[in-house]
Motif scaffolding. Structure first.
Motif, PDB file in Angstrom:
ATOM      1  N   GLY A 129      -0.405  -4.753  -2.241  1.00  0.00           N
ATOM      2  CA  GLY A 129       0.787  -5.242  -1.566  1.00  0.00           C
ATOM      3  C   GLY A 129       1.566  -6.254  -2.376  1.00  0.00           C
ATOM      4  N   ALA A 130       0.856  -7.038  -3.196  1.00  0.00           N
ATOM      5  CA  ALA A 130       1.536  -8.049  -4.005  1.00  0.00           C
ATOM      6  C   ALA A 130       2.497  -7.431  -5.006  1.00  0.00           C
ATOM      7  CB  ALA A 130       0.498  -8.897  -4.733  1.00  0.00           C
ATOM      8  N   LYS A 131       2.261  -6.177  -5.370  1.00  0.00           N
ATOM      9  CA  LYS A 131       3.130  -5.513  -6.341  1.00  0.00           C
ATOM     10  C   LYS A 131       4.220  -4.691  -5.667  1.00  0.00           C
ATOM     11  CE  LYS A 131       1.483  -3.738 -10.089  1.00  0.00           C
ATOM     12  NZ  LYS A 131       0.735  -2.920 -11.064  1.00  0.00           N
ATOM     13  N   VAL A 132       4.174  -4.557  -4.333  1.00  0.00           N
ATOM     14  CA  VAL A 132       5.158  -3.731  -3.632  1.00  0.00           C
ATOM     15  C   VAL A 132       6.403  -4.571  -3.359  1.00  0.00           C
ATOM     16  CG1 VAL A 132       5.614  -2.245  -1.654  1.00  0.00           C
ATOM     17  CG2 VAL A 132       3.312  -2.351  -2.620  1.00  0.00           C
ATOM     18  N   SER A 133       7.269  -4.612  -4.340  1.00  0.00           N
ATOM     19  CA  SER A 133       8.508  -5.371  -4.221  1.00  0.00           C
ATOM     20  C   SER A 133       9.502  -4.621  -3.339  1.00  0.00           C
ATOM     21  CB  SER A 133       9.110  -5.585  -5.613  1.00  0.00           C
ATOM     22  OG  SER A 133       9.484  -4.326  -6.171  1.00  0.00           O
ATOM     23  N   ALA A 154       9.460  -0.644  -2.662  1.00  0.00           N
ATOM     24  CA  ALA A 154       9.427  -0.202  -1.269  1.00  0.00           C
ATOM     25  C   ALA A 154      10.575   0.757  -0.976  1.00  0.00           C
ATOM     26  CB  ALA A 154       9.481  -1.401  -0.336  1.00  0.00           C
ATOM     27  N   ALA A 155      11.768   0.440  -1.468  1.00  0.00           N
ATOM     28  CA  ALA A 155      12.921   1.307  -1.227  1.00  0.00           C
ATOM     29  C   ALA A 155      12.770   2.641  -1.946  1.00  0.00           C
ATOM     30  CB  ALA A 155      14.193   0.600  -1.686  1.00  0.00           C
ATOM     31  N   THR A 156      12.235   2.610  -3.159  1.00  0.00           N
ATOM     32  CA  THR A 156      12.060   3.840  -3.934  1.00  0.00           C
ATOM     33  C   THR A 156      11.035   4.763  -3.295  1.00  0.00           C
ATOM     34  OG1 THR A 156      12.669   2.747  -6.002  1.00  0.00           O
ATOM     35  CG2 THR A 156      11.358   4.753  -6.176  1.00  0.00           C
ATOM     36  N   ARG A 157       9.962   4.184  -2.814  1.00  0.00           N
ATOM     37  CA  ARG A 157       8.858   4.990  -2.274  1.00  0.00           C
ATOM     38  C   ARG A 157       9.004   5.286  -0.783  1.00  0.00           C
ATOM     39  NH1 ARG A 157       3.218   3.792  -5.438  1.00  0.00           N
ATOM     40  NH2 ARG A 157       4.116   3.633  -7.537  1.00  0.00           N
ATOM     41  N   GLY A 158       9.819   4.513  -0.089  1.00  0.00           N
ATOM     42  CA  GLY A 158       9.942   4.691   1.359  1.00  0.00           C
ATOM     43  C   GLY A 158       8.763   4.117   2.105  1.00  0.00           C
ATOM     44  N   ILE A 159       8.327   2.913   1.699  1.00  0.00           N
ATOM     45  CA  ILE A 159       7.163   2.262   2.303  1.00  0.00           C
ATOM     46  C   ILE A 159       7.527   0.826   2.647  1.00  0.00           C
ATOM     47  CG2 ILE A 159       5.493   3.717   1.087  1.00  0.00           C
ATOM     48  CD1 ILE A 159       5.182   1.470  -0.966  1.00  0.00           C
ATOM     49  N   PRO A 160       6.715   0.142   3.485  1.00  0.00           N
ATOM     50  CA  PRO A 160       6.996  -1.255   3.835  1.00  0.00           C
ATOM     51  C   PRO A 160       6.790  -2.175   2.635  1.00  0.00           C
ATOM     52  CG  PRO A 160       5.532  -0.231   5.452  1.00  0.00           C
ATOM     53  CD  PRO A 160       5.602   0.692   4.287  1.00  0.00           C
ATOM     54  N   GLU A 161       7.646  -3.143   2.500  1.00  0.00           N
ATOM     55  CA  GLU A 161       7.537  -4.116   1.418  1.00  0.00           C
ATOM     56  C   GLU A 161       6.335  -5.029   1.647  1.00  0.00           C
ATOM     57  OE1 GLU A 161      10.170  -7.793  -0.545  1.00  0.00           O
ATOM     58  OE2 GLU A 161      11.044  -6.469   0.988  1.00  0.00           O
ATOM     59  N   GLY A 162       5.614  -5.347   0.576  1.00  0.00           N
ATOM     60  CA  GLY A 162       4.535  -6.318   0.633  1.00  0.00           C
ATOM     61  C   GLY A 162       3.232  -5.818   1.208  1.00  0.00           C
ATOM     62  N   GLU A 163       3.138  -4.555   1.580  1.00  0.00           N
ATOM     63  CA  GLU A 163       1.896  -4.010   2.125  1.00  0.00           C
ATOM     64  C   GLU A 163       1.236  -3.085   1.107  1.00  0.00           C
ATOM     65  OE1 GLU A 163       2.364  -2.143   5.896  1.00  0.00           O
ATOM     66  OE2 GLU A 163       3.565  -3.787   6.754  1.00  0.00           O
ATOM     67  N   ASP A 164      -0.101  -3.027   1.160  1.00  0.00           N
ATOM     68  CA  ASP A 164      -0.830  -2.144   0.263  1.00  0.00           C
ATOM     69  C   ASP A 164      -0.321  -0.709   0.397  1.00  0.00           C
ATOM     70  OD1 ASP A 164      -2.369  -4.229  -0.589  1.00  0.00           O
ATOM     71  OD2 ASP A 164      -4.146  -3.700   0.567  1.00  0.00           O
ATOM     72  N   CYS A 165      -0.122  -0.068  -0.732  1.00  0.00           N
ATOM     73  CA  CYS A 165       0.385   1.306  -0.754  1.00  0.00           C
ATOM     74  C   CYS A 165      -0.754   2.227  -1.195  1.00  0.00           C
ATOM     75  CB  CYS A 165       1.567   1.398  -1.714  1.00  0.00           C
ATOM     76  SG  CYS A 165       2.168   3.068  -1.974  1.00  0.00           S
ATOM     77  N   VAL A 166      -1.257   3.023  -0.284  1.00  0.00           N
ATOM     78  CA  VAL A 166      -2.405   3.885  -0.553  1.00  0.00           C
ATOM     79  C   VAL A 166      -1.964   5.342  -0.551  1.00  0.00           C
ATOM     80  CG1 VAL A 166      -4.711   4.561   0.187  1.00  0.00           C
ATOM     81  CG2 VAL A 166      -3.928   2.208   0.554  1.00  0.00           C
ATOM     82  N   SER A 167      -2.269   6.046  -1.633  1.00  0.00           N
ATOM     83  CA  SER A 167      -1.976   7.481  -1.703  1.00  0.00           C
ATOM     84  C   SER A 167      -3.218   8.254  -1.287  1.00  0.00           C
ATOM     85  CB  SER A 167      -1.585   7.888  -3.128  1.00  0.00           C
ATOM     86  OG  SER A 167      -0.436   7.201  -3.546  1.00  0.00           O
ATOM     87  N   PRO A 168      -3.087   9.213  -0.390  1.00  0.00           N
ATOM     88  CA  PRO A 168      -4.257  10.019   0.003  1.00  0.00           C
ATOM     89  C   PRO A 168      -4.805  10.804  -1.182  1.00  0.00           C
ATOM     90  CG  PRO A 168      -2.398  10.333   1.523  1.00  0.00           C
ATOM     91  CD  PRO A 168      -1.869   9.594   0.339  1.00  0.00           C
ATOM     92  N   SER A 169      -6.030  11.242  -1.055  1.00  0.00           N
ATOM     93  CA  SER A 169      -6.646  12.034  -2.121  1.00  0.00           C
ATOM     94  C   SER A 169      -6.305  13.512  -1.999  1.00  0.00           C
ATOM     95  CB  SER A 169      -8.171  11.859  -2.094  1.00  0.00           C
ATOM     96  OG  SER A 169      -8.702  12.322  -0.854  1.00  0.00           O
TER      97      SER A 169
END
Length: 524
Positions: A244-248, A252-267
């Motif tokens: 999350g610390a790296k999710v600026s 967040a805008a590029t990936r479509g995810i919440p800012e500041g939260e851990d970004c986990v990709s499924p396997s």
């Protein structure tokens, strides 16, 4: 504190990358005299890779890229002298597995004699991407060397900008990686959009794939093809994690995810669950976008590939290209066991996959893309001989824009600003300067591939066959590449029609290179 001559071996050992602690423990008196040196072991351990890289290691000792290999990339990127003198320092005589390229005395293509020959050569792919399946936006890639998938988030915005501008200058493609299509990817270079398991850039608020968002995205960007990422050589069968610390806000805008939260990709992908549904999804994407669609995967169990190729043969559905990533690939951080031991290295993995398609008579209908240390000319030539139509370069492109192989990609402390989101570090990478270096590197690699192809008597690296390379078994014997991997004659080559067309396209680029016109007494 008293300085004695006995400190010299300790300092020398430290500079040699040895553990200062082990030396000091053998001399307790010295340890008492130099407590600060004893504590400096932590500093020495931290900077050990840099010490070994610049001071200690021999030309061919370092991994993943040796000093010679890095020197060739750096010099090529800067348009400096990238030649090597006094003969090879590789241990050719006693290295089993060493590939030898066999030149031809009288080949069809005669290399030009000019020292600058090939520097700006046009080197398109021998196959049309999407042509065999009649995709609406099928095209012939302008370059057989393209930039591999590296995401914004893993790499800094400045690094992505440099690579994209470099791709535009070199006339090659850049793969976005699975992290979505950022503003830094929109600097003039054409793109391959990668669809990972998290569908970044084309997902809804619940993380589900959104076809309409994908349509809008590719309609508003220079996307030439879609690549469905099943796995990669660095971490096959693993999903990614961006803390999350790296999710600026930008990420967040590029990936479509919440800012500041851990970004986990499924396997695993949620849109398909087996080869049959994978092919359905590929055809859906191709129909909706008109783009060629392929898959990227490392190679493990061959059952997947056999089922996929059999379904393609029997049902008429299929992928337009297959990107095979070798286990030695490594732009993604991963657990050590995966980095070192999971998935086959490129040559073995690719040869097995190609053979599966060739046995079903599909090898001429699929564009084969290779990745995994193929940004070095010798590795790339073997890849083309085995059947690659395109090679993707990842870490080599990073080296071209300033990477020093510090191996800190996973720590957010990359000292050259390539693999970090730290603004202070990233600002040290000048995209304008580094884009030119990225382009120079790609052009130089293409030049060397053309020169080697001409030495083998053909016009294009895709026309180098498996009989043009032998693999040393040791000092006294070698085996043709075709026998090493069990290829049939003409496996590894494009179709006769594609061969004829690429010869026609390359002939103006490969003029007959006699240094002088024949004399009146010439006999042939």
């Amino acid at each position: 504190m008293k300085w004695t001559g006995r400190a010299v071996p300790v300092v020398a050992a430290a500079l040699a990358g040895l553990a200062a602690r082990d030396v000091l423990q053998r001399d307790h008196a010295l340890l008492r005299n130099f407590p600060l040196i004893g504590r400096a072991r932590y500093l020495l351990e931290a900077i050990g890779p840099e010490l070994r890289q610049y001071i200690v290691a021999g030309n061919n000792e370092e991994r993943p890229f040796t000093r010679d290999q890095r020197r060739w990339i750096y010099a090529s990127a800067k348009q400096e002298n990238n030649y090597f003198g006094f003969g090879t320092d590789n241990d050719i005589e006693y290295t089993p597995g060493y590939p030898i390229i066999k030149h031809r005395t009288f080949g069809r293509a005669v290399p030009p004699s000019s020292p600058t020959a090939g520097h700006d050569v046009r080197l398109p792919a021998a196959k049309v991407l999407g042509g065999a399946r009649g995709r609406a936006k099928a095209f012939r890639p302008e370059s057989v060397v393209n930039i591999s998938g590296m995401s914004f988030g893993s790499l800094s915005g400045n690094a992505i900008t440099a690579l994209n501008k470099g791709a535009a200058l070199a006339g090659c493609l850049q793969n976005t990686g699975e992290g979505g299509l950022s503003p830094y990817h929109r600097q003039g270079g054409d793109l391959v959009f990668q669809l990972g398991t998290a569908y970044f850039g084309c997902r809804d608020s619940h993380g589900r794939f959104d076809l309409s968002r994908l349509r809008d995205l590719v309609a508003g960007a220079p996307v030439r093809a879609l690549e469905v990422k099943l796995s990669q050589g660095a971490k096959p069968s693993l999903g990614g994690l961006l803390p999350g610390a790296k999710v600026s806000a930008e990420i967040a805008a590029t990936r479509g995810i919440p800012e500041g939260e851990d970004c986990v990709s499924p396997s695993r992908h949620a849109e398909f669950s087996d080869c049959d549904s994978l092919l359905d999804w590929v055809e859906l994407l191709a129909d909706e976008t008109g783009l060629p669609v392929g898959i990227k995967s490392a190679v493990g169990d061959l059952g997947f590939w056999e089922e996929l190729a059999t379904l393609m043969r029997d049902t008429g559905r299929g992928v337009d290209f297959v990107t095979v990533d070798g286990g030695e690939g490594g732009t993604g951080a991963a657990p050590l066991i995966f980095t070192d031991s999971v998935s086959l290295p490129f040559q073995q993995g690719f040869a097995r996959v190609y053979r599966v398609f060739a046995e079903r008579d599909l090898h001429e209908q699929v564009v084969f893309v290779g990745a995994g240390k193929l940004g070095l000319p010798d590795n790339a030539v073997v890849a083309f001989a085995l059947g690659c139509d395109i090679v993707n370069v990842g870490r080599e492109a990073m080296l071209a824009i300033g990477c020093i192989q510090a191996q800190k990609c996973h720590t957010d402390t990359c000292p050259t600003g390539v693999a970090t989101q730290n603004p202070w570090l990233a600002r040290g990478l000048d995209p304008t300067l580094k884009s030119v270096r990225a382009a120079n590197y790609v052009k130089t690699l293409r030049r060397d591939l053309v020169k080697v192809a001409e030495a083998c008597g053909v016009e294009h690296p895709g026309l180098i066959d498996t009989d043009a390379i032998e693999v040393l078994d040791g000092r006294t014997s070698s085996t043709p590449l075709r026998e090493v991997y069990g290829y049939h004659p003409e496996w590894g080559l494009p179709s006769a029609t594609d061969r004829a067309e690429i010869v026609r396209l390359m002939t103006p680029e490969a003029p007959q290179g006699d240094s002088a016109p024949p004399s009146p007494t010439a006999v042939g």
